[in-house]
Design a protein around this motif. Sequence first.
Motif, PDB file in Angstrom:
ATOM      1  N   MET A   1     -13.167 -34.521 118.127  1.00  0.00           N
ATOM      2  CA  MET A   1     -12.332 -34.701 117.103  1.00  0.00           C
ATOM      3  C   MET A   1     -10.867 -33.710 117.353  1.00  0.00           C
ATOM      4  N   MET A   2     -11.215 -32.631 117.874  1.00  0.00           N
ATOM      5  CA  MET A   2     -10.074 -31.826 118.135  1.00  0.00           C
ATOM      6  C   MET A   2      -9.357 -32.247 119.249  1.00  0.00           C
ATOM      7  N   THR A   3      -9.835 -32.742 120.338  1.00  0.00           N
ATOM      8  CA  THR A   3      -9.001 -33.368 121.587  1.00  0.00           C
ATOM      9  C   THR A   3      -8.409 -34.539 121.349  1.00  0.00           C
ATOM     10  N   ASP A   4      -9.196 -35.517 120.443  1.00  0.00           N
ATOM     11  CA  ASP A   4      -8.575 -36.792 119.879  1.00  0.00           C
ATOM     12  C   ASP A   4      -7.576 -36.767 118.878  1.00  0.00           C
TER      13      ASP A   4
ATOM     14  N   ARG B   1      -6.394 -26.397 120.415  1.00  0.00           N
ATOM     15  CA  ARG B   1      -5.932 -26.495 121.864  1.00  0.00           C
ATOM     16  C   ARG B   1      -7.007 -25.742 122.806  1.00  0.00           C
ATOM     17  N   PHE B   2      -7.634 -24.816 122.396  1.00  0.00           N
ATOM     18  CA  PHE B   2      -8.818 -24.170 123.163  1.00  0.00           C
ATOM     19  C   PHE B   2      -9.853 -23.998 122.200  1.00  0.00           C
ATOM     20  N   PRO B   3     -10.774 -25.296 122.155  1.00  0.00           N
ATOM     21  CA  PRO B   3     -11.716 -25.063 121.168  1.00  0.00           C
ATOM     22  C   PRO B   3     -12.888 -23.873 121.515  1.00  0.00           C
ATOM     23  N   SER B   4     -13.412 -23.225 120.600  1.00  0.00           N
ATOM     24  CA  SER B   4     -14.430 -22.115 120.705  1.00  0.00           C
ATOM     25  C   SER B   4     -14.790 -21.608 119.305  1.00  0.00           C
ATOM     26  N   ASP B   5     -15.909 -21.203 119.286  1.00  0.00           N
ATOM     27  CA  ASP B   5     -16.698 -20.898 118.092  1.00  0.00           C
ATOM     28  C   ASP B   5     -16.697 -19.266 118.014  1.00  0.00           C
ATOM     29  N   LYS B   6     -16.147 -18.633 118.868  1.00  0.00           N
ATOM     30  CA  LYS B   6     -15.854 -17.371 118.711  1.00  0.00           C
ATOM     31  C   LYS B   6     -14.647 -16.816 117.911  1.00  0.00           C
ATOM     32  N   VAL B   7     -15.011 -16.256 116.904  1.00  0.00           N
ATOM     33  CA  VAL B   7     -14.249 -15.907 115.691  1.00  0.00           C
ATOM     34  C   VAL B   7     -13.753 -14.308 115.517  1.00  0.00           C
ATOM     35  N   ASP B   8     -14.527 -13.595 115.816  1.00  0.00           N
ATOM     36  CA  ASP B   8     -14.518 -12.201 115.848  1.00  0.00           C
ATOM     37  C   ASP B   8     -15.140 -11.158 117.000  1.00  0.00           C
TER      38      ASP B   8
ATOM     39  N   ARG C   1      -4.426 -24.402 114.982  1.00  0.00           N
ATOM     40  CA  ARG C   1      -3.643 -25.161 116.251  1.00  0.00           C
ATOM     41  C   ARG C   1      -4.094 -24.494 117.536  1.00  0.00           C
ATOM     42  N   GLU C   2      -4.148 -23.291 117.439  1.00  0.00           N
ATOM     43  CA  GLU C   2      -5.050 -22.547 118.808  1.00  0.00           C
ATOM     44  C   GLU C   2      -6.127 -22.878 119.053  1.00  0.00           C
ATOM     45  N   THR C   3      -7.081 -23.064 118.076  1.00  0.00           N
ATOM     46  CA  THR C   3      -8.539 -23.412 118.364  1.00  0.00           C
ATOM     47  C   THR C   3      -8.685 -24.805 118.668  1.00  0.00           C
TER      48      THR C   3
ATOM     49  N   PHE D   1     -10.732 -24.409 109.858  1.00  0.00           N
ATOM     50  CA  PHE D   1      -9.854 -23.897 108.628  1.00  0.00           C
ATOM     51  C   PHE D   1      -9.984 -22.409 109.069  1.00  0.00           C
ATOM     52  N   PHE D   2      -8.678 -21.704 108.759  1.00  0.00           N
ATOM     53  CA  PHE D   2      -8.686 -20.299 108.683  1.00  0.00           C
ATOM     54  C   PHE D   2      -7.947 -19.883 107.389  1.00  0.00           C
ATOM     55  N   ALA D   3      -8.843 -19.089 106.718  1.00  0.00           N
ATOM     56  CA  ALA D   3      -8.156 -18.702 105.277  1.00  0.00           C
ATOM     57  C   ALA D   3      -7.972 -17.340 105.187  1.00  0.00           C
ATOM     58  N   THR D   4      -6.915 -16.985 104.285  1.00  0.00           N
ATOM     59  CA  THR D   4      -6.511 -15.651 104.071  1.00  0.00           C
ATOM     60  C   THR D   4      -6.923 -15.262 102.643  1.00  0.00           C
TER      61      THR D   4
END
Length: 280
Positions: free
Chosen positions: A235-238, A273-280, A269-271, A110-113
């Motif tokens: 889970m993301m891919t499926d 499509r392109f899974p990554s744990d890099k967030v900053d 949605r972009e994560t 999730f991404f929160a603001t």
Amino acid sequence: MLAQLSSAADTLERIKKTNTINIAFRETSLPFSYLSENKTPIGYSIDICAKFVDAIKKELKLPQLKINYIPVTSDTRMEAMTSGKADIECGSTANNAERRTKVNYTLPHFFATIRMMVFADSSIKNWQDLKDKKVVVTKGTSTDKYLLERDKVRSLNMKMVESKDHTESVSMLENKQVDAFAQHDAILAGFKARSRLRDKLVIVGDPLSSEAYAMMLPKGDAAFKKLIDMEMVRMMTDGELTRLYEKWFTKPVQPNGVNMTLPMSVLLRETIRFPSDKVD
């Protein structure tokens, strides 16, 4: 520190030996992690962690793996992980640089603001309206840092009050002990949905930040993180993560059948499509 890292590196071995996985969870972070009407843990994060448990069962060949749920708050969740009480934390925790010195994180779910909840008839519509106002933040969250930055830039002279947990923060707002409750938008939406005053409350303010929510894992255990990350990618891919998101954020949920009506963010949605744990 070496002893802690050595212990962390044996997470799967300990789970296999005890036939138990210890999961830290939040009791009041709807719709991520909270207690149902019959007092069992439910939520978006809980459903995701259930898939992690299935992956661990398969890896260790433990079909009857026991789950030991450990309730934590914003203030106690980090200690539960760093002390070894919990193997994974399934809640609504932001992945940031400071916390990564103490724990590992899996891929974001999730991404929160940061925004704020106020009474609809309040004069507060955006952050500049907080001048000389009282704002509550929850202890152990990252919200206060962003508020202090905004306060300094705008010379708002706001009074910041710290509560022990989100429930107390909402209660203080409902009872008009404070003028606003600042927190991540999804958390605010969950509490608004449950509030007895939900029709009188609104969520306002330009987003102060964007932070990735991810599950905390033991620091130093690369094998455990790899297993959990692989399941998250699956889970993301499926499409399974998307289905779980829709279940908890776009459809009615317990306890009163309110719909969060919170579409998936572009960042998530972009994560996916392109899974990554890099967030900053």
